[in-house]
Design an enzyme around this catalytic site. Structure first.
Site, PDB file in Angstrom:
ATOM      1  CB  CYS A  94      -0.931   0.000   1.212  1.00  0.00           C
ATOM      2  SG  CYS A  94      -1.979   1.463   1.329  1.00  0.00           S
ATOM      3  CB  CYS A 108      -0.477   2.420   3.977  1.00  0.00           C
ATOM      4  SG  CYS A 108      -2.105   1.881   3.445  1.00  0.00           S
ATOM      5  CG  ASP A 109       3.380   1.171   4.292  1.00  0.00           C
ATOM      6  OD1 ASP A 109       2.941   1.589   5.378  1.00  0.00           O
ATOM      7  OD2 ASP A 109       3.183   0.011   3.879  1.00  0.00           O
TER       8      ASP A 109
END
Length: 320
Positions: A137, A140-141
């Site tokens: 993701c 997300c990261d």
């Protein structure tokens, strides 16, 4: 009330576009409805950097915001939400029982909308470095890879969208494609995403390769790529590997109860009905033959499932 005290008309399992829309339509049909959600509102939609093709939104909208808006609409109608993960499905008396990690839920009908989980990169070292340079993701990261060189594995809509997102953060974004450049199947993304990716100076495509190995010490330092044309191996120095190679259906909790195909997708008819009366399925968890993994399609299927659940319950004499 605790889960064990609740008996619902409809239990919707999954909080993505299919599940949330099913909740909206079920509640509007007058059914006591609960949505069991494992994580944030929107499911996989929440991972989308922007959504540009959902009707009613002429301007791009972050996937997480779109998911949140749909959830708020369901809440406003009176749909209840429970946090938890489904672990099993069974029959008890005139009710379907959903076993969760937080207790049990009983209902006259169940709509399965659990979507999928990312397919893991089938390369040596990929699992060992998950969370230490291997991510599924980018939204997300991506922040953790500011100014670094990264590799995106995949060539669909999600892969190119996240590659473009990473160009605002990273120094360089390589995109590994498992087909030759002249293969019409090489890039499966929408034309507008392909055009943006091809014209972005920070993106470099590497054609006809697969990731053979992920290497590093405490974190990722390089990958080994295999040329599918001649079999040669070469190393590429990167500090992050992002993977978007599809999803597998989240249906382990249904095995032995609801019919699944050989890949684990729920088998339904065109009205989202499974082989079990009162159990329906919608969205990416459903057998994908002839369908597209799009939020608008998942939402439409959720609406159909809810309407058919209403028909089923209307003829069910056990309704409270």
């Amino acid at each position: 009330m605790s889960m064990t005290e609740d008996i619902w008309d409809v239990i919707v399992v999954g909080g993505g576009p299919a599940g949330l829309t099913a909740g909206i339509y079920a509640k509007r049909a007058g059914l006591d409805t609960v949505v069991l959600e494992k994580a944030v509102a929107g499911g996989q939609l929440a991972e989308a950097v922007t959504v540009e093709n959902f009707p009613g939104f002429p301007e791009p909208i972050p996937g997480a915001e779109l998911g949140s808006r749909i959830r708020k609409q369901a809440e406003k109608l009176g749909v209840r939400f429970q946090r938890g993960e489904a672990q099993g499905l069974g029959r008890e008396g005139g009710f379907w029982v959903v076993e969760t990690d937080a207790g049990i839920m009983k209902g006259l009908a169940v709509i399965i909308a659990t979507g999928g989980v990312p397919r893991e990169l089938p390369a040596k070292g990929a699992r060992e470095f998950k969370g230490r340079g291997v991510s599924y993701c980018a939204t997300c990261d991506g922040f953790f890879f500011r100014g670094k060189r990264v590799l995106m594995v995949g060539a669909g809509d999600a892969a190119l969208e996240e590659a473009l997102f990473l160009t605002d953060i990273c120094e360089k974004v390589y995109v590994a494609v498992r087909h030759p450049k002249d293969d019409p199947r090489a890039i499966r993304a929408e034309a507008i995403l392909k055009e943006r990716a091809f014209s972005d100076p920070k993106i470099e495509f590497i054609w006809n390769v697969v990731v053979e190995e992920v290497r590093g010490d405490k974190t990722v330092k390089e990958v080994v790529l295999k040329d599918l044309g001649n079999g040669e191996l070469k190393t590429l120095s990167v500090e992050g590997v992002f993977v978007k190679i599809g999803y597998r259906p989240a249906t382990e909790w249904l095995r032995g109860v609801v019919e699944l195909d050989e890949r684990g997708y729920v088998v339904t008819d065109e009205w989202m009905r499974t082989n079990q009366p009162g159990v329906f399925a919608a969205g990416d968890v459903r057998i994908p033959r002839g369908r597209y993994a799009q939020a608008v399609i998942a939402a439409a299927e959720g609406a159909i499932a809810a309407l058919k659940a209403h028909e089923y319950i209307s003829g069910n004499t056990t309704r409270r």
